[in-house]
Design a protein around this motif. Structure first.
Motif, PDB file in Angstrom:
ATOM      1  N   LEU A  65      41.220  34.705  49.979  1.00  0.00           N
ATOM      2  CA  LEU A  65      42.442  35.358  49.496  1.00  0.00           C
ATOM      3  C   LEU A  65      42.721  35.074  48.025  1.00  0.00           C
ATOM      4  O   LEU A  65      42.979  36.003  47.241  1.00  0.00           O
ATOM      5  N   ALA A  66      42.661  33.803  47.641  1.00  0.00           N
ATOM      6  CA  ALA A  66      43.014  33.454  46.254  1.00  0.00           C
ATOM      7  C   ALA A  66      42.109  34.128  45.221  1.00  0.00           C
ATOM      8  O   ALA A  66      42.617  34.672  44.231  1.00  0.00           O
ATOM      9  N   PRO A  67      40.771  34.123  45.430  1.00  0.00           N
ATOM     10  CA  PRO A  67      39.927  34.812  44.445  1.00  0.00           C
ATOM     11  C   PRO A  67      40.235  36.306  44.341  1.00  0.00           C
ATOM     12  O   PRO A  67      40.272  36.858  43.233  1.00  0.00           O
ATOM     13  N   VAL A  68      40.462  36.952  45.482  1.00  0.00           N
ATOM     14  CA  VAL A  68      40.803  38.375  45.460  1.00  0.00           C
ATOM     15  C   VAL A  68      42.122  38.576  44.718  1.00  0.00           C
ATOM     16  O   VAL A  68      42.261  39.476  43.882  1.00  0.00           O
ATOM     17  N   ALA A  69      43.084  37.706  45.014  1.00  0.00           N
ATOM     18  CA  ALA A  69      44.395  37.812  44.371  1.00  0.00           C
ATOM     19  C   ALA A  69      44.281  37.591  42.866  1.00  0.00           C
ATOM     20  O   ALA A  69      44.954  38.248  42.074  1.00  0.00           O
ATOM     21  N   ARG A  70      43.393  36.674  42.468  1.00  0.00           N
ATOM     22  CA  ARG A  70      43.193  36.409  41.042  1.00  0.00           C
ATOM     23  C   ARG A  70      42.622  37.662  40.356  1.00  0.00           C
ATOM     24  O   ARG A  70      43.043  38.027  39.265  1.00  0.00           O
ATOM     25  N   GLY A  71      41.669  38.315  41.044  1.00  0.00           N
ATOM     26  CA  GLY A  71      41.103  39.550  40.523  1.00  0.00           C
ATOM     27  C   GLY A  71      42.166  40.629  40.404  1.00  0.00           C
ATOM     28  O   GLY A  71      42.266  41.323  39.392  1.00  0.00           O
ATOM     29  N   TRP A  72      42.963  40.744  41.433  1.00  0.00           N
ATOM     30  CA  TRP A  72      44.036  41.741  41.451  1.00  0.00           C
ATOM     31  C   TRP A  72      45.033  41.468  40.326  1.00  0.00           C
ATOM     32  O   TRP A  72      45.499  42.375  39.646  1.00  0.00           O
ATOM     33  N   ASP A  73      45.331  40.197  40.112  1.00  0.00           N
ATOM     34  CA  ASP A  73      46.294  39.817  39.084  1.00  0.00           C
ATOM     35  C   ASP A  73      45.772  40.178  37.699  1.00  0.00           C
ATOM     36  O   ASP A  73      46.516  40.563  36.805  1.00  0.00           O
ATOM     37  N   GLN A  81      52.431  45.363  39.924  1.00  0.00           N
ATOM     38  CA  GLN A  81      52.596  44.336  40.960  1.00  0.00           C
ATOM     39  C   GLN A  81      54.044  44.290  41.430  1.00  0.00           C
ATOM     40  O   GLN A  81      54.339  44.173  42.614  1.00  0.00           O
ATOM     41  N   ARG A  82      54.933  44.384  40.456  1.00  0.00           N
ATOM     42  CA  ARG A  82      56.359  44.343  40.751  1.00  0.00           C
ATOM     43  C   ARG A  82      56.749  45.520  41.658  1.00  0.00           C
ATOM     44  O   ARG A  82      57.491  45.368  42.619  1.00  0.00           O
ATOM     45  N   SER A  83      56.211  46.705  41.316  1.00  0.00           N
ATOM     46  CA  SER A  83      56.536  47.898  42.093  1.00  0.00           C
ATOM     47  C   SER A  83      56.022  47.798  43.527  1.00  0.00           C
ATOM     48  O   SER A  83      56.665  48.251  44.463  1.00  0.00           O
ATOM     49  N   ILE A  84      54.837  47.209  43.677  1.00  0.00           N
ATOM     50  CA  ILE A  84      54.290  47.055  45.028  1.00  0.00           C
ATOM     51  C   ILE A  84      55.153  46.086  45.835  1.00  0.00           C
ATOM     52  O   ILE A  84      55.460  46.320  47.006  1.00  0.00           O
ATOM     53  N   THR A  85      55.570  45.012  45.189  1.00  0.00           N
ATOM     54  CA  THR A  85      56.494  44.079  45.850  1.00  0.00           C
ATOM     55  C   THR A  85      57.757  44.818  46.274  1.00  0.00           C
ATOM     56  O   THR A  85      58.232  44.683  47.408  1.00  0.00           O
ATOM     57  N   GLY A 195      47.826  48.643  53.993  1.00  0.00           N
ATOM     58  CA  GLY A 195      49.101  48.240  53.407  1.00  0.00           C
ATOM     59  C   GLY A 195      49.332  46.751  53.543  1.00  0.00           C
ATOM     60  O   GLY A 195      49.747  46.082  52.599  1.00  0.00           O
ATOM     61  N   GLY A 196      49.028  46.251  54.724  1.00  0.00           N
ATOM     62  CA  GLY A 196      49.191  44.825  54.977  1.00  0.00           C
ATOM     63  C   GLY A 196      48.323  43.999  54.049  1.00  0.00           C
ATOM     64  O   GLY A 196      48.760  42.993  53.486  1.00  0.00           O
ATOM     65  N   ALA A 197      47.076  44.468  53.863  1.00  0.00           N
ATOM     66  CA  ALA A 197      46.151  43.744  52.991  1.00  0.00           C
ATOM     67  C   ALA A 197      46.649  43.774  51.553  1.00  0.00           C
ATOM     68  O   ALA A 197      46.672  42.742  50.871  1.00  0.00           O
ATOM     69  N   LEU A 198      47.069  44.952  51.108  1.00  0.00           N
ATOM     70  CA  LEU A 198      47.567  45.082  49.739  1.00  0.00           C
ATOM     71  C   LEU A 198      48.788  44.194  49.517  1.00  0.00           C
ATOM     72  O   LEU A 198      48.891  43.475  48.525  1.00  0.00           O
ATOM     73  N   SER A 199      49.682  44.237  50.485  1.00  0.00           N
ATOM     74  CA  SER A 199      50.894  43.435  50.378  1.00  0.00           C
ATOM     75  C   SER A 199      50.559  41.947  50.311  1.00  0.00           C
ATOM     76  O   SER A 199      51.121  41.200  49.510  1.00  0.00           O
ATOM     77  N   THR A 200      49.619  41.523  51.157  1.00  0.00           N
ATOM     78  CA  THR A 200      49.231  40.116  51.189  1.00  0.00           C
ATOM     79  C   THR A 200      48.618  39.675  49.864  1.00  0.00           C
ATOM     80  O   THR A 200      48.997  38.650  49.291  1.00  0.00           O
ATOM     81  N   GLY A 206      51.274  36.902  43.102  1.00  0.00           N
ATOM     82  CA  GLY A 206      52.529  36.539  42.462  1.00  0.00           C
ATOM     83  C   GLY A 206      52.801  35.050  42.450  1.00  0.00           C
ATOM     84  O   GLY A 206      53.709  34.577  41.760  1.00  0.00           O
ATOM     85  N   VAL A 207      52.038  34.284  43.217  1.00  0.00           N
ATOM     86  CA  VAL A 207      52.291  32.839  43.293  1.00  0.00           C
ATOM     87  C   VAL A 207      51.044  32.018  42.980  1.00  0.00           C
ATOM     88  O   VAL A 207      50.922  30.866  43.406  1.00  0.00           O
ATOM     89  N   LEU A 208      50.121  32.595  42.200  1.00  0.00           N
ATOM     90  CA  LEU A 208      48.891  31.868  41.864  1.00  0.00           C
ATOM     91  C   LEU A 208      49.216  30.534  41.191  1.00  0.00           C
ATOM     92  O   LEU A 208      48.726  29.476  41.580  1.00  0.00           O
TER      93      LEU A 208
END
Lengths: 263, 242
Positions: A65-73, A81-85, A195-200, A206-208
């Motif tokens: 999860l963290a590496p994917v999230a880092r890539g997404w960030d 990101q804000r809009s998706i939240t 959607g669930g995956a994107l949201s996750t 947002g909290v890296l």
């Protein structure tokens, strides 16, 4: 079927919650150093099991999860990101609405409804949050908080695989909230899963920094999370922004025993 | 303050966020917070929030009015430092950190964090704990100070607490995420208001560390805890650049 995968996940949560309930009725004792301050966050009769699930979740996070999230960030601009939240927060309207009302917060319920109407239309399906700028601040509530507000104790601490920290009360609350949200029943399973995956991933992105900080700042990361989760939930139940003295935690700030030689 | 020098140098490592946002002027846009107190705005850091409250403020006793007045005066001073365009980030950070070190009472923090276990520590161990814990907090909280440059801080309200303590509530407003609620608990120690706890989004630093230390000290002696702290401080990224 993705929908059934999600259902399975919640089944696991329910089973874990029930197991927790069984254990908690028997042997739940909070650690205490005798200073009058009882560490309620340490009600953790399944600590050994919890620690192993915690370790599993942490490894899963670190390597997937963290590496994917880092890539997404790196990829997604902050406003996106804000809009998706915002979008996913807007979908929680039924949950927020019902729980505001169940807690007797009719004003909160009205604001929640107003927010949903404004943000779903002018806010382009929830991508933007004009309501907040017009004085309608978010009023998030969940069923765990509703139970807490009416006096349900948190029960034993639970770490659920894939879901993370919970307690018996909030685990049960999560199941109820899931039933409240209309979305899982009307939306195509694949969309739901995506959607669930994107949201996750988006939430994790947002909290890296925060997660890295927490690991650096703690001597026992497991206890850090357990305590932070407990404190955070208690704060949400009594509503963070209510301006009253923190009487229940008063003993936390008592160090008068320090001067007394005896007891 | 023997370790103060260590943290006065700064971490030059630029971050993505830093390059994205410049120090931005304040705006009232997304404020839906019913403040009865004066709202202070300006680009600031999380650590600056601590500084806003306390540095060098004195009062005769645990008097709420005096505390409030002192907080307001200090707020103005620190905001002036933050708004000073002559200072670069590093200099600004150093100023802020010095003020924060002066604002927190590390002895009280250490006693509260260890609670009754404090007595199990010898005097030398207590002194070592205070220094190591201070170093630990400085390393972990100071390491991302660059990332806070696009934030601003509003003092929301304040209130009296038991034991003559005082709580000042602030909001850290971020451009692309929700605001963070940060409460500071203050105590008049020898006539000076000092920060004794920082509560972020309802999570008290004292309670959190106490929980960790209690679990460790339930199975180990103070020497073991000190060793854990020492090792953590040695391995964690030092703030000093040179």
């Amino acid at each position: 079927m993705p929908a059934s995968a999600r259902t399975t996940l919640f089944r696991i949560a329910i089973i874990a919650a029930m197991v927790g309930l069984l254990f908690s009725t028997g042997s739940a004792t909070a650690a205490s150093d005798g200073s009058g301050w009882e560490d309620a966050s340490a009600r953790d009769p399944m600590e050994r099991v919890n620690r192993s699930f915690f370790w599993f979740n942490d490894k899963l996070d670190t390597y997937t999860l963290a590496p994917v999230a880092r890539g997404w960030d790196w990829l997604a601009p902050k406003p996106l990101q804000r809009s998706i939240t915002n979008f996913f927060a807007n979908l929680r309207f039924p949950v927020n609405m019902v729980n505001n009302v169940l807690q007797g917060k009719f004003g909160g319920g009205a604001i929640t409804t107003g927010r949903f109407v404004v943000n779903s239309t002018i806010g382009l399906a929830g991508l933007f949050d004009p309501a907040a700028e017009w004085g309608m601040a978010p009023q998030p509530e969940d069923f765990g908080q509703t139970l807490g507000r009416w006096g349900t104790p948190p029960g034993a601490y639970l770490v659920v695989p894939l879901l993370g920290p919970l307690n018996v009360r909030d685990g049960g609350g999560m199941v109820v909230d899931w039933g409240l949200s209309v979305v899982p029943f009307v939306v195509n399973g694949w969309i739901l899963m995506g959607g669930g995956a994107l949201s996750t991933v988006n939430t994790r992105a947002g909290v890296l920094q925060e997660v890295d900080d927490a690991k650096a700042a703690s001597l026992d990361y497991y206890v850090f999370v357990r305590n932070a989760y407990f404190q955070r939930r208690q704060a949400l139940i009594r509503d963070l922004d209510v301006d009253e003295p923190t009487t229940t935690e008063e003993d936390l700030y008592d160090d008068s025993w320090n001067e007394e030689p005896g007891d | 303050m023997t370790r103060g020098t260590k943290s006065q140098a700064t971490n030059p490592r630029p971050t993505r966020r830093e390059t994205q946002h410049t120090l931005r002027p304040s705006s009232t846009r997304h404020v839906a917070w019913p403040t009865r107190e004066t709202r202070r705005r300006g680009a600031a850091t999380l650590l600056a929030a601590a500084a806003l409250l306390l540095a060098g403020t004195t009062t005769a006793g645990a008097n709420g009015d005096a505390a409030r007045a002192a907080v307001r005066a200090t707020t103005t001073d620190v905001l002036a430092v933050l708004a000073d365009q002559e200072l670069d980030t590093a200099a600004r950070r150093q100023h802020v950190e010095n003020i924060v070190f002066a604002s927190l009472d590390f002895t009280t923090v250490s006693r509260l964090v260890l609670a009754r276990n404090w007595r199990r520590f010898s005097e030398a161990q207590q002194a070592e704990f205070i220094e190591e814990f201070k170093s630990h907090l400085s390393r972990t909280y100071g390491r991302n100070i660059d990332n806070y440059s696009d934030q601003r801080i509003e003092i929301a309200s304040d209130r009296a607490e038991a034991r003559g303590d005082w709580t000042v509530r602030t909001r850290v407003v971020r451009p692309s995420a929700d605001a963070i609620l940060v409460d500071y608990r203050l105590r008049a120690i020898n006539g000076t208001w000092k920060i004794i706890d920082i509560i972020v989004e309802g999570v008290s630093l004292i309670a959190n560390f106490r929980s960790q230390f209690q679990e460790i000290l339930a199975n180990h002696d103070p020497a073991h805890l000190l060793k854990l702290l020492r090792d953590k401080n040695l391995t964690s990224e030092p703030i000093a650049a040179g």
